[in-house]
Design an enzyme around this catalytic site. Structure first.
Site, PDB file in Angstrom:
ATOM      1  N   VAL A 140       0.270   4.150  -2.411  1.00  0.00           N
ATOM      2  CA  VAL A 140      -0.484   5.656  -1.614  1.00  0.00           C
ATOM      3  C   VAL A 140       0.566   6.660  -2.441  1.00  0.00           C
ATOM      4  O   VAL A 140      -0.037   7.810  -3.174  1.00  0.00           O
ATOM      5  CB  VAL A 140      -0.179   5.374  -0.803  1.00  0.00           C
ATOM      6  N   CYS A 144       0.696  -1.231   0.130  1.00  0.00           N
ATOM      7  CA  CYS A 144      -0.127  -0.179  -0.185  1.00  0.00           C
ATOM      8  C   CYS A 144       1.211   1.105  -0.014  1.00  0.00           C
ATOM      9  O   CYS A 144       0.482   2.520  -0.313  1.00  0.00           O
ATOM     10  CB  CYS A 144      -0.816   0.071   1.884  1.00  0.00           C
TER      11      CYS A 144
HETATM   12  S1  SF4 Z   1      -0.646  -2.648   4.422  1.00  0.00           S
HETATM   13 FE1  SF4 Z   1      -1.272  -2.823   2.521  1.00  0.00          FE
HETATM   14  S2  SF4 Z   1       0.253  -4.685   1.789  1.00  0.00           S
HETATM   15 FE2  SF4 Z   1       0.201  -3.867   4.285  1.00  0.00          FE
HETATM   16  S3  SF4 Z   1      -0.478  -5.930   4.614  1.00  0.00           S
HETATM   17 FE3  SF4 Z   1      -1.630  -4.561   5.099  1.00  0.00          FE
HETATM   18  S4  SF4 Z   1      -2.470  -4.684   3.642  1.00  0.00           S
HETATM   19 FE4  SF4 Z   1      -1.422  -5.263   2.480  1.00  0.00          FE
END
Ligand code: SF4
Length: 509
Positions: free
Chosen positions: A157, A153
């Protein structure tokens, strides 16, 4: 304390000792500010009602216990099926620890993946330096044949551009210019692990196929899809294809990397589809996906290269295996051999011997869309009745297609398909419209305890039972395993029901 060095008690037993029971009770009273027990009991009862179910199923702004994982986990799994390939996840370290532990807990094998370990400064200034240093370290330390890059993520982002970052890293000398570094953007806030699987397969195919000339031949490619039973299933698939004499390439074969032998040598990489075979797969006549939902973009890409493409839904049982084998036979011109016909007959014989025990039993199923489709087909095939069919990552189109299909059978008349719902929604379904059995993964054990519906573990992740993934679920032999697993739970439950009187506690069923 009741623990003694001479007789160490297991934690489950230990925490039932009076000292611990008292300690936990005091902790709850002093630190957890509990509501009165009567109030808690009242609310618990309400959560079992139709009134609560309607509110629960209408819930849209919060997800509670989703039956899915995030995209990069699927990407890491897909990459692991290529020879000598190390997953490099651009983003936070903790995320990668989660993918590794999730896969290791399921397969009971080490699961290698590295991270660019982005922290606050990378979140502000971008993660290019992390990529340059990370690729260099990963290449020097682990000596992979290929590094497959995906994202968490955090990187998505802030909008890090993997293609540009990898090119810049190569220019900076992190890895040689001709070293394969395919990539896939895997934003975890959309889709699920099945989307990530698809993105990574497409990313790897694109890396090796783009700009190459295709010289069509008669071979076929098979993409198995995200499958917690890949160890048993890919080996079963290869056995079937070898019996048929088919020229094939499995695109992402994780069967060996998640099943290395204990012989004193640690293997970070084992087996997998070779780079040469992956390149040559461009020339295949057709690409077949065993899980449609996992391969939408990959199949589109294969089709764009001139290949025929076909998608199945995790072929378990007689009809589903028939359809797969007939398609392979039609494509390759290879007849279905007598040995497979006999296996088919044996599975039908097993159904005939035992289907009186499953006929009319009602089931709830949760998991990925292809798994839920597959299980509902198998249940109908043996005269059982699918009722609640739920996939957190199931689309509206999947809901409509499966509901129409399953309702076409008299055994599926009561079926309702739920896409985008979580396991807290499944709890409401089970509380208000109880069924005889639940099929899903280990997370269903809390539903089993809470709702009193026996759980049959048949899909990823299975953390609390061991080695199921070593045995196939697809094909006729796999169908037999699945049928036996369902039957075992049905017969165990039947035996348990005789506990009060002992009547009907029979040796022969
Ligand atoms: S922060 Fe985002 S990428 Fe990391 S484990 Fe959680 S959902 Fe998955």
């Amino acid at each position: 304390m009741p623990q003694s060095a001479l007789k160490i008690k297991d934690h489950a037993e230990l925490f039932n000792e009076p000292e611990y029971v008292e300690l936990l009770k005091t902790k709850r009273a002093q630190f957890e500010c509990p509501h009165p027990e009567e109030k808690v009991a009242e609310i618990v009862e309400w959560t079992k009602s139709w009134d609560y179910r309607e509110k629960n199923l209408a819930r849209s702004n919060v997800v509670i216990n989703p039956a899915k994982a995030c995209q990069p986990l699927g990407a890491v799994f897909a990459a692991a099926g290529f020879e000598g390939t190390l997953s490099f996840v651009h983003g936070s370290q903790g995320c990668v620890a989660y993918y590794r532990s999730h896969l290791a807990r399921h397969f009971k094998e080490p699961s290698a993946a590295v991270s660019s370990s982005m922290t606050e400064d990378a979140a502000v200034f971008g993660g290019l330096n992390n990529m340059i240093e990370g690729l260099s370290n990963a290449y020097a330390l682990y000596k992979p044949a290929m590094i497959a890059v995906s994202t968490t993520c955090m990187a998505e982002v802030i909008g890090d551009d993997l293609n540009a970052f990898i090119q810049n890293s190569k220019k900076a000398g992190s890895v040689p210019q001709d070293f394969p570094v395919p990539f896939a953007h895997t934003p975890a806030f959309v889709g699920s692990h099945t989307t990530g699987y698809d993105n990574m397969i497409k990313g790897i195919l694109t890396y090796f196929w783009e700009g190459q000339e295709r010289v069509a031949n008669e071979s076929i490619n098979i993409i198995p899809g995200f499958d917690g039973y890949s160890v048993g299933n890919n080996r079963e698939l290869k056995r079937i294809l070898d019996l048929m004499g088919v020229d094939y390439t499995i695109l992402s074969d994780t069967s060996d990397v998640y099943d290395t032998p204990s012989d004193g040598e640690y293997r970070m990489f084992s087996g997998g589809t070779t780079i040469e075979a992956t390149k040559a797969a461009l020339n295949a006549k057709a690409t077949i996906s065993l899980q449609a939902d996992c391969t939408t973009k990959s199949l589109e890409y294969a089709a764009s290269k001139g290949q025929q493409v076909f998608a199945f839904n995790y072929p378990v049982g007689v009809k589903a295996t028939d359809a797969l084998l007939m398609k392979i036979s039609e494509l390759t011109g290879k007849p279905i051999p007598e040995a497979l016909k006999q296996e088919r007959g044996r599975l039908i014989d097993a159904y005939a011997d035992s289907m009186n025990h499953v006929h009319g039993k009602s089931f709830a199923v949760f998991g990925d869309p292809d798994f839920v489709t597959s299980m509902s087909r198998l249940l109908v095939e043996v005269g059982a009745e699918p009722v609640h069919l739920l996939a957190t990552n199931g689309s509206k189109a999947w809901v409509a297609a499966l509901e129409e299909e399953v309702k076409a059978s008299p055994f599926g008349a009561a079926a309702k398909v739920w896409g985008g719902k979580d396991l807290w929604a499944m709890r409401s379904l089970l509380m208000t419209e109880p069924v005889d059995f639940l099929i899903g993964n280990s997370h269903g054990k809390y539903l089993e305890k809470d709702c009193g519906v026996p759980l049959i573990r048949l899909t990823f992740p299975i953390f609390d039972r061991h080695h199921h993934h070593r045995f196939p679920t697809i094909g006729y032999m796999g169908g037999l395993q699945v049928f036996v697993k369902i039957l075992d739970k049905v017969l165990d439950t039947l035996d348990a029901k005789t506990a009060v009187t002992g009547i009907s506690f029979d040796l022969t069923r």
